[in-house]
Structure formats: C-alpha cells, structure tokens
Design an enzyme around this catalytic site. Structure first.
Site, PDB file in Angstrom:
ATOM      1  CG  ASP A  80       8.321  45.519  96.646  1.00 27.45           C
ATOM      2  OD1 ASP A  80       7.666  44.508  96.340  1.00 27.45           O
ATOM      3  OD2 ASP A  80       9.535  45.475  96.930  1.00 27.45           O
TER       4      ASP A  80
ATOM      5  CG  HIS B 138      11.800  42.518  96.372  1.00 23.36           C
ATOM      6  ND1 HIS B 138      10.572  43.078  96.061  1.00 23.36           N
ATOM      7  CD2 HIS B 138      11.929  41.453  95.555  1.00 23.36           C
ATOM      8  CE1 HIS B 138      10.004  42.384  95.096  1.00 23.36           C
ATOM      9  NE2 HIS B 138      10.806  41.384  94.766  1.00 23.36           N
TER      10      HIS B 138
HETATM   11  N1  LIG Z   1      13.233  42.374  91.981  1.00 18.75           N
HETATM   12  C1  LIG Z   1      12.000  42.049  91.690  1.00 18.75           C
HETATM   13  O1  LIG Z   1      11.064  42.769  92.056  1.00 18.75           O
HETATM   14  C2  LIG Z   1      11.692  40.828  90.878  1.00 18.75           C
HETATM   15  C3  LIG Z   1      10.436  40.696  90.275  1.00 18.75           C
HETATM   16  C4  LIG Z   1      10.197  39.573  89.518  1.00 18.75           C
HETATM   17  C5  LIG Z   1      11.172  38.588  89.368  1.00 18.75           C
HETATM   18  N2  LIG Z   1      12.372  38.742  89.968  1.00 18.75           N
HETATM   19  C6  LIG Z   1      13.441  37.749  89.813  1.00 18.75           C
HETATM   20  O2  LIG Z   1      14.065  37.908  88.535  1.00 18.75           O
HETATM   21  C7  LIG Z   1      14.691  36.683  88.153  1.00 18.75           C
HETATM   22  C8  LIG Z   1      14.354  36.348  86.706  1.00 18.75           C
HETATM   23  O3  LIG Z   1      12.991  36.064  86.558  1.00 18.75           O
HETATM   24  P1  LIG Z   1      12.384  35.656  85.116  1.00 18.75           P
HETATM   25  O4  LIG Z   1      10.932  35.459  85.319  1.00 18.75           O
HETATM   26  O5  LIG Z   1      12.860  36.589  84.076  1.00 18.75           O
HETATM   27  O6  LIG Z   1      13.096  34.224  84.909  1.00 18.75           O
HETATM   28  P2  LIG Z   1      13.333  33.449  83.537  1.00 18.75           P
HETATM   29  O7  LIG Z   1      13.717  32.057  83.876  1.00 18.75           O
HETATM   30  O8  LIG Z   1      12.165  33.639  82.636  1.00 18.75           O
HETATM   31  O9  LIG Z   1      14.562  34.213  82.882  1.00 18.75           O
HETATM   32  C9  LIG Z   1      15.830  34.184  83.437  1.00 18.75           C
HETATM   33  C10 LIG Z   1      16.838  34.307  82.315  1.00 18.75           C
HETATM   34  O10 LIG Z   1      18.128  34.308  82.905  1.00 18.75           O
HETATM   35  C11 LIG Z   1      18.984  33.583  82.030  1.00 18.75           C
HETATM   36  N3  LIG Z   1      20.180  33.176  82.755  1.00 18.75           N
HETATM   37  C12 LIG Z   1      20.355  32.185  83.667  1.00 18.75           C
HETATM   38  N4  LIG Z   1      21.626  32.135  84.075  1.00 18.75           N
HETATM   39  C13 LIG Z   1      22.268  33.144  83.449  1.00 18.75           C
HETATM   40  C14 LIG Z   1      23.603  33.624  83.449  1.00 18.75           C
HETATM   41  N5  LIG Z   1      24.554  33.050  84.198  1.00 18.75           N
HETATM   42  N6  LIG Z   1      23.918  34.668  82.669  1.00 18.75           N
HETATM   43  C15 LIG Z   1      22.975  35.263  81.898  1.00 18.75           C
HETATM   44  N7  LIG Z   1      21.695  34.851  81.825  1.00 18.75           N
HETATM   45  C16 LIG Z   1      21.360  33.803  82.603  1.00 18.75           C
HETATM   46  C17 LIG Z   1      18.136  32.423  81.544  1.00 18.75           C
HETATM   47  O11 LIG Z   1      18.684  31.837  80.373  1.00 18.75           O
HETATM   48  C18 LIG Z   1      16.801  33.124  81.319  1.00 18.75           C
HETATM   49  O12 LIG Z   1      16.697  33.605  79.994  1.00 18.75           O
HETATM   50  C19 LIG Z   1      14.208  35.651  89.170  1.00 18.75           C
HETATM   51  O13 LIG Z   1      15.208  35.440  90.121  1.00 18.75           O
HETATM   52  C20 LIG Z   1      13.000  36.315  89.808  1.00 18.75           C
HETATM   53  O14 LIG Z   1      12.747  35.848  91.101  1.00 18.75           O
HETATM   54  C21 LIG Z   1      12.645  39.846  90.716  1.00 18.75           C
HETATM   55  O1  LIG Z   2       7.482  37.021  93.783  1.00 19.10           O
HETATM   56  C1  LIG Z   2       8.521  36.738  93.176  1.00 19.10           C
HETATM   57  O2  LIG Z   2       9.161  35.709  93.391  1.00 19.10           O
HETATM   58  C2  LIG Z   2       9.002  37.660  92.091  1.00 19.10           C
HETATM   59  C3  LIG Z   2       9.169  39.073  92.529  1.00 19.10           C
HETATM   60  O3  LIG Z   2      10.060  39.214  93.586  1.00 19.10           O
HETATM   61  C4  LIG Z   2       7.870  39.758  92.814  1.00 19.10           C
HETATM   62  O4  LIG Z   2       7.789  40.508  93.782  1.00 19.10           O
HETATM   63  O5  LIG Z   2       6.918  39.597  92.021  1.00 19.10           O
END
Ligand SMILES: NC(=O)c1ccc[n+]([C@@H]2O[C@H](COP(=O)([O-])OP(=O)(O)OC[C@H]3O[C@@H](n4cnc5c(N)ncnc54)[C@H](O)[C@@H]3O)[C@@H](O)[C@H]2O)c1
Ligand SMILES: O=C(O)C[C@H](O)C(=O)O
Length: 343
Positions: free
Chosen positions: A176, A203
C-alpha cells in the site's frame, strides 16, 4: 598528514569490526508458499539479499524445484526446498529468524479479500501452528489475505500455544505504501523515490487510509485528492482486473515483501531509525476495540521497537480513519472467532 593516516586506520579497524560482527550473524529466512506467484519472485529477491545466509522454501508443491533453480545464483546463501513430508515444514522453519507467509489463494475479479477467508484462514492457522512449534522466536510476516483477519489468526494460535510475542508478528502492508508513493508521483510528475505517503489502518478497501496530509503534497484537495485516495485504497483491484482470473499482484508484492524483510534484517543487525508501516498488535485504538492497526513502526532487534501514532489529522482523514476502524473491528473479530471455533 599523520592525523589523516590515523583516521584512515581507525576507520579501517571500525570497518573490519563491523564486517566481522555482521558476517558472523547468520540469518535464516523461510518462505511458506514459496512456489506461488508471490513466493517465487520473493524468494528470488531474498536470494539476492546479502543479509540472508540461508533460504528455506516450503510449499505444498514445487518447493524443491524452485530451490534448485535459485540455488544456482552466485550469491553467498544456501537455498533448500521442502515438501509436505512429516518433517518437511518443521525442518524448513527450524532456526528461522524471519518467516514470510504468502501461502493461500488469490482473488479473482469480482471477489473481495474477505471472500478468501474460508480457504485461507485454515491454511494460515495450520502454518502458524507449525511456526509456533518449530520456530516460536521467529518474526512472522503475514502476506496471505485477508491480512486484517489472518494476522489475528496467527496471534490466537500463538496465544493458545503460550508463545505469543506481539513484537514479532507483522501483517505486510508495504504494498500500500509502495503504491501510494508511485501513484502520487504520477499525479505530481515527480520521482517516486522522493515521495513517501504514510498509509495506516488495514489492508483492504476502505480500511486502507493514505495520509496525504503528511505527504509532500498536503494541499492536494478536491477531486484530485479523492481519486488518488480511491486508487490507493483499491489499487489491488486494478491488478486483479488486468490479470483477468489469473490472480492478483505478485511481482509488486514480492518487491514490497522483500523490502519489509530487508528492513527487519537491517534493524536486527543494529541499524537505527528503520521505520516501516505495518499491521501489528497496536495500542493506538484498543480503547475502541481495535486490537490490530497498521501505522508507522520503528523496527529493532526484537521486531517492533516503537509504534508511532498517526498524528493530528484533518477532518477528511479523520472520516477515512473512522470507516477504517469500523471495518477493522469486524475483520479482526472474524479471525479471532475462527480460531476459537476451529482450534
Ligand atoms: N499482503 C498483500 O499486500 C498481498 C498482496 C498480494 C497478494 N496477497 C495474498 O497472497 C496470497 C498468495 O498470492 P499468490 O498470488 O502468490 O497465490 P498463488 O496461488 O500463486 O500462490 C500461493 C502458493 O501457496 C501454496 N500453498 C497453498 N496452501 C499451502 C500450504 N498449506 N502450505 C504451503 N503452501 C501452500 C500454493 O501451492 C501456491 O504455490 C493470496 O492470499 C493473496 O491474496 C497479499
Ligand atoms: O488485491 C489483492 O487481492 C491482492 C493484494 O492484497 C493487493 O493489494 O494487491
């Protein structure tokens, strides 16, 4: 002449000492969900970080492959991949100074982050149990959404196991702040490197509160201000929409997660004045029933050193804050209730 040489010698000695002190400090970092969209570029950036000496990559599938690939990069850290064997996760975690958790499902168009709760709550709860057992002293950086609820989930698990230390639990809201800096620079035609906007609250959507009054452009007003605030609050949606069903922000998130981990590692090695906004167990609004809140936090060797308050806000931002606190209270309670009902 002599003074200059003496100064050089003294400085040289200082450098040598400083180097041997930091080089003897080993920093193991674990990534849980390392083979995912965020996990892979995040692990790459951590492999490039000279503060990281050991990288442990765990995923339910693909961890060893990602580790083998990254291990060929010629930086001086080891990389090991772990699978969900009976001891895989605990081996990955053992001795970790920092544990980053990007495990879980991302959004598709039309979803809110809260729609991810049903799937991600149990993933984060189970990983938190493993961290509490194998590396209770680690600093935990929660990336999995919805962050406003997954962070309280981790805290409840740690409390139930008697190992909770609020100084070591962080919801990663760095993206953010990164977005706010970039978006304001686009509006003003400036270099984002010179733009810092504190972003407080949580967030997701309206819980994200950018404090433009504390930026370099406090006089931004009217439609331009409203549009910018909305873009920062809903920046994640832009990426979800553009990826069209293939997930949410991964690369910018990896950048943000790596920046936050780097700040913690620097603070752990004694650097002073390291400040990052992050979602933590915070005293700021506990009297209003809000247990966790993102604000600027000074980091130190033990994690949270000092939580900075939001300062005096203009009426416009007070209103944003009010909406944020309202949303946060519900999101936080949902996480707490989940662990109570599903220990
Ligand atoms: N905090 C933030 O600002 C922010 C920003 C972007 C995304 N996110 C969040 O991050 C998360 C991941 O996003 P992504 O795009 O990498 O998803 P993705 O699906 O590409 O990757 C997730 C990974 O987690 C693994 N996984 C699932 N269950 C698991 C477990 N029990 N133990 C270990 N690994 C496990 C999957 O196999 C996969 O490789 C989502 O929840 C997304 O919303 C948060
Ligand atoms: O928007 C989402 O779901 C992923 C992440 O929290 C973001 O801010 O990009």
């Amino acid at each position: 002449m002599f003074a200059a040489r003496a100064a050089r010698q003294t400085f040289g000695l200082f450098q040598k000492r400083a180097f041997s002190a930091s080089s003897s400090q080993l920093s193991k970092v674990a990534v849980l969900g390392a083979a995912g969209g965020i996990g892979q570029p995040l692990s790459l950036l951590l492999k490039l970080n000279p503060h990281v000496t050991e990288l442990a990559l765990y995923d339910i599938r693909g961890g060893p492959g990602v580790a083998a690939d990254l291990s060929h990069i010629n930086t001086n850290s080891t990389v090991t991949g772990y699978e969900p064997t009976p001891t895989g996760l605990s081996e990955a975690l053992k001795g970790s100074e920092i544990v980053l958790i990007p495990a879980g499902v991302p959004r598709k168009p039309g979803m809110t982050r809260d729609d991810l709760f049903n799937t991600n709550a149990s993933i984060v709860r189970d990983l938190a149990k493993a961290v509490a057992d194998a590396s209770p002293e680690a600093k935990i950086l929660v990336i999995s959404n919805p962050v406003n609820s997954t962070v309280p989930i981790v805290s409840e698990v740690f409390k139930s196991k008697g190992v909770y230390n609020p100084k070591r639990l962080f919801g990663v809201t760095t993206l953010d702040v990164v977005r706010a800096s970039r978006f304001i620079s686009q509006v003003k035609g400036t270099d984002p490197a010179n733009e810092a906007v504190p972003v407080v609250g949580g967030h997701s959507g309206v819980t994200i509160v950018p404090l433009l009054s504390q930026s370099n452009h406090p006089s931004l007003d009217g439609e331009a201000r409203d549009k910018l605030v909305h873009r920062i609050q809903f920046g994640g949606d832009e990426v979800v929409k553009a990826k069209d069903g293939a997930g949410s922000a991964t690369l910018s998130m990896a950048f943000a997660g790596a920046r936050f981990a780097e700040s913690l590692l620097k603070a752990a090695k004694g650097e002073k004045g390291v400040v990052e906004p992050t979602f933590v167990d915070s005293p700021l609004y506990k009297d209003q029933g809000v247990e966790f809140f993102a604000s600027r936090v000074e980091l130190g060797p033990n994690g949270v050193e000092k939580i900075l308050d939001v300062g005096k806000l203009p009426e416009y931002e007070e209103k944003l804050l009010e909406a944020s606190l309202d949303g946060l209270k519900k999101n936080i309670q949902k996480g707490i209730d989940f662990v109570k009902a599903n220990p």
